[in-house]
Design a protein around this motif. Structure first.
Motif, PDB file in Angstrom:
ATOM      1  N   PHE A  40       0.838  -1.194   0.000  1.00  0.00           N
ATOM      2  CA  PHE A  40       0.000   0.000   0.000  1.00  0.00           C
ATOM      3  C   PHE A  40       0.874   1.246   0.000  1.00  0.00           C
ATOM      4  O   PHE A  40       1.787   1.380   0.819  1.00  0.00           O
ATOM      5  CB  PHE A  40      -0.892  -0.012   1.241  1.00  0.00           C
ATOM      6  CG  PHE A  40      -1.741   1.212   1.374  1.00  0.00           C
ATOM      7  CD1 PHE A  40      -2.824   1.414   0.531  1.00  0.00           C
ATOM      8  CD2 PHE A  40      -1.445   2.170   2.317  1.00  0.00           C
ATOM      9  CE1 PHE A  40      -3.615   2.544   0.639  1.00  0.00           C
ATOM     10  CE2 PHE A  40      -2.229   3.307   2.440  1.00  0.00           C
ATOM     11  CZ  PHE A  40      -3.308   3.484   1.590  1.00  0.00           C
ATOM     12  N   GLY A  41       0.639   2.152  -0.950  1.00  0.00           N
ATOM     13  CA  GLY A  41       1.398   3.393  -1.004  1.00  0.00           C
ATOM     14  C   GLY A  41       2.746   3.280  -1.693  1.00  0.00           C
ATOM     15  O   GLY A  41       3.527   4.216  -1.657  1.00  0.00           O
TER      16      GLY A  41
ATOM     17  N   THR B   3      -5.731  -1.799   4.430  1.00  0.00           N
ATOM     18  CA  THR B   3      -6.825  -1.258   3.622  1.00  0.00           C
ATOM     19  C   THR B   3      -7.363  -2.313   2.676  1.00  0.00           C
ATOM     20  O   THR B   3      -8.572  -2.390   2.458  1.00  0.00           O
ATOM     21  CB  THR B   3      -6.355  -0.055   2.786  1.00  0.00           C
ATOM     22  OG1 THR B   3      -4.977  -0.164   2.593  1.00  0.00           O
ATOM     23  CG2 THR B   3      -6.708   1.231   3.447  1.00  0.00           C
ATOM     24  N   TYR B   4      -6.439  -3.128   2.109  1.00  0.00           N
ATOM     25  CA  TYR B   4      -6.908  -4.172   1.207  1.00  0.00           C
ATOM     26  C   TYR B   4      -7.788  -5.148   1.977  1.00  0.00           C
ATOM     27  O   TYR B   4      -8.851  -5.564   1.490  1.00  0.00           O
ATOM     28  CB  TYR B   4      -5.723  -4.918   0.584  1.00  0.00           C
ATOM     29  CG  TYR B   4      -4.830  -4.067  -0.282  1.00  0.00           C
ATOM     30  CD1 TYR B   4      -5.346  -2.975  -0.974  1.00  0.00           C
ATOM     31  CD2 TYR B   4      -3.484  -4.353  -0.424  1.00  0.00           C
ATOM     32  CE1 TYR B   4      -4.540  -2.198  -1.772  1.00  0.00           C
ATOM     33  CE2 TYR B   4      -2.667  -3.589  -1.223  1.00  0.00           C
ATOM     34  CZ  TYR B   4      -3.197  -2.505  -1.897  1.00  0.00           C
ATOM     35  OH  TYR B   4      -2.397  -1.734  -2.699  1.00  0.00           O
ATOM     36  N   ALA B   7     -11.103  -3.656   2.552  1.00  0.00           N
ATOM     37  CA  ALA B   7     -11.944  -3.726   1.349  1.00  0.00           C
ATOM     38  C   ALA B   7     -12.477  -5.138   1.167  1.00  0.00           C
ATOM     39  O   ALA B   7     -13.653  -5.326   0.816  1.00  0.00           O
ATOM     40  CB  ALA B   7     -11.133  -3.289   0.127  1.00  0.00           C
ATOM     41  N   VAL B  40     -13.240   1.547  -2.352  1.00  0.00           N
ATOM     42  CA  VAL B  40     -12.136   1.659  -1.385  1.00  0.00           C
ATOM     43  C   VAL B  40     -10.889   0.983  -1.946  1.00  0.00           C
ATOM     44  O   VAL B  40      -9.775   1.518  -1.867  1.00  0.00           O
ATOM     45  CB  VAL B  40     -12.539   1.025  -0.038  1.00  0.00           C
ATOM     46  CG1 VAL B  40     -11.333   0.829   0.849  1.00  0.00           C
ATOM     47  CG2 VAL B  40     -13.564   1.881   0.663  1.00  0.00           C
ATOM     48  N   SER B  44      -7.458   2.967  -2.850  1.00  0.00           N
ATOM     49  CA  SER B  44      -6.235   2.665  -2.107  1.00  0.00           C
ATOM     50  C   SER B  44      -5.109   2.274  -3.066  1.00  0.00           C
ATOM     51  O   SER B  44      -3.940   2.468  -2.751  1.00  0.00           O
ATOM     52  CB  SER B  44      -6.486   1.573  -1.068  1.00  0.00           C
ATOM     53  OG  SER B  44      -6.824   0.380  -1.701  1.00  0.00           O
ATOM     54  N   PHE B  47      -3.080   5.354  -4.033  1.00  0.00           N
ATOM     55  CA  PHE B  47      -2.268   6.042  -3.013  1.00  0.00           C
ATOM     56  C   PHE B  47      -0.780   5.838  -3.284  1.00  0.00           C
ATOM     57  O   PHE B  47      -0.335   4.753  -3.642  1.00  0.00           O
ATOM     58  CB  PHE B  47      -2.642   5.507  -1.637  1.00  0.00           C
ATOM     59  CG  PHE B  47      -2.115   6.348  -0.521  1.00  0.00           C
ATOM     60  CD1 PHE B  47      -2.791   7.485  -0.122  1.00  0.00           C
ATOM     61  CD2 PHE B  47      -0.944   6.008   0.119  1.00  0.00           C
ATOM     62  CE1 PHE B  47      -2.303   8.273   0.901  1.00  0.00           C
ATOM     63  CE2 PHE B  47      -0.445   6.789   1.135  1.00  0.00           C
ATOM     64  CZ  PHE B  47      -1.136   7.925   1.528  1.00  0.00           C
TER      65      PHE B  47
END
Lengths: 278, 114
Positions: A40-41, B3-4, B7, B40, B44, B47
């Motif tokens: 993530f990111g 976040t994954y 989701a 979502v 994400s 990002f």
């Protein structure tokens, strides 16, 4: 079906339990699959390295829109957004056909709730709130280039302001009689529909105008609005966003009006066979 | 990763609700939860660490590493619009179903259709 009811319900219970057991398995599978995804990111993830730098670095210079989402939405992917606007419009038409037309109402009489939630507090609050909401909707539309916003967001805001008035004020009264097809504030169902049509026709019209001046469909660069191509595209994008705004605001009104006339004045749903028919 | 997983949890909850809840209106709400899960997830993916929103501020030429990926945002704008449209149309259908059969319960509906 001549079978006795209890075994059937027994069978559905077993089936439901089996079905419920499938979902933890699905969740586990999804999470396991996500192990393969980039962190993530992560700036080096495939989604951020192949196509998107081109848009981030060139969008503002090419389209004149500082908001890259607007630039992609209304310019690079203008054709897709036209289809998307058509989807909204189709949803409004669908609701109209399902509810208003099937209810056998030729004159589309709908002006918000038949039982508005009016009270002194609500009336006063909407008098102050709704003008601000409507003004903010137009601000969100006009500033879609340079800040978060655009036609969809502004249109939904505008529609929500209109819905607020319909919820609280309901239909207009004239000489003590309820004008069932005129809302106390805002466009009637017919006007909402006309607004939505005007929006989508305006969108397609801008695309066709670009063709008439020698470009491709929805390639705004050729429109005779100035000498700087980025500025021309910015103006055309604003036109597109305004068209989307009209369609979305109109369709929100159509959706609300058609769904709210599903209930008749006496609370009996139309077509239920109960209560007196009109 | 969190976040994954979030989701994925939302998606599972939504899908389970669509499959298991008996009331059609609840099924519709569960479908909305599922759509939010997809939104979502995509947002994400957009990002990037150390990047800001994809809106150009004052200053020189934009550098790709400084802005989040605008493409998933645009796609999800589309998804939100489609979700609003499907919800509106589905609500219309539900009003019709309710006025015809006087119930939104799936099992009772099936019994009446039998």
């Amino acid at each position: 079906m001549g079978a006795s009811p209890p075994p059937r319900h027994e069978a559905t219970r077993v089936r439901r339990l089996l079905g419920a057991a499938a979902f933890p398995a699905l969740f586990t599978g999804l999470v396991l699959g996500m192990a393969e995804l980039p962190e993530f990111g992560d700036p080096a993830s495939p989604a951020s390295t192949h196509v998107s730098p081109r848009f981030i670095e060139d969008a503002a210079a090419e389209t004149g829109a500082a908001n890259m989402v607007t630039a992609v939405l209304a310019d690079y992917r203008g054709y897709d957004t036209l289809g998307e606007t058509a989807v909204i419009f189709a949803a409004g038409l669908g609701c109209l056909v399902i509810l208003a037309a099937a209810g056998g109402r030729p004159n589309l009489p709908a002006a918000g709730m038949s039982h508005p939630f009016g009270s002194v507090i609500l009336d006063t609050a909407t008098r102050i709130l709704v003008p601000v909401v409507l003004l903010f909707a137009v601000y969100v539309l006009i500033h879609g280039h340079i800040s978060p916003g655009g036609g969809f967001q502004g249109g939904v805001l505008f529609g929500s302001g209109l819905i607020m008035m319909r919820l609280v004020w309901g239909p207009a009264h004239e000489g003590g009689a309820r004008q069932s097809d005129v809302p106390a504030f805002g466009p009637s169902l017919r006007s909402s529909l006309i607004l939505a049509c005007a929006g989508i026709l305006g969108y397609a019209g801008i695309g066709l105008a670009a063709m008439a001046f020698g470009g491709e469909f929805l390639n705004y660069g050729t429109l005779p609005l100035g000498s700087d191509p980025a500025h021309v595209r910015e103006l055309a994008t604003l036109g597109i966003e305004a068209a989307v705004f009209l369609t979305v605001a109109g369709t929100v009104g159509v959706l609300f009006d058609t769904i709210s006339i599903g209930m008749r004045e006496d609370g009996v749903p139309i077509g239920s066979g109960r209560g007196p028919r009109e | 990763m969190t976040t994954y997983a979030f989701a994925a949890a939302l998606f599972t909850i939504g899908l389970a609700g669509m499959a298991l809840l008996p009331n059609l209106l609840r099924k519709l709400l569960a479908m909305n939860v599922m759509q939010v899960a997809v939104i979502v997830f995509f947002v994400s993916l957009a990002f990037k660490d150390g990047a800001t929103v994809p809106i150009l501020g004052q200053g020189g030429a934009p550098v790709a590493a400084e802005f989040m990926n605008p493409l998933p945002h645009t796609l999800m704008l589309t998804a939100i619009v489609v979700s609003v449209s499907t919800t509106g149309l589905a609500l219309g259908l539900l009003v019709r179903i309710r006025s015809r059969f006087e119930t939104l319960n799936e099992r009772r509906l099936l019994d009446k259709l039998r």
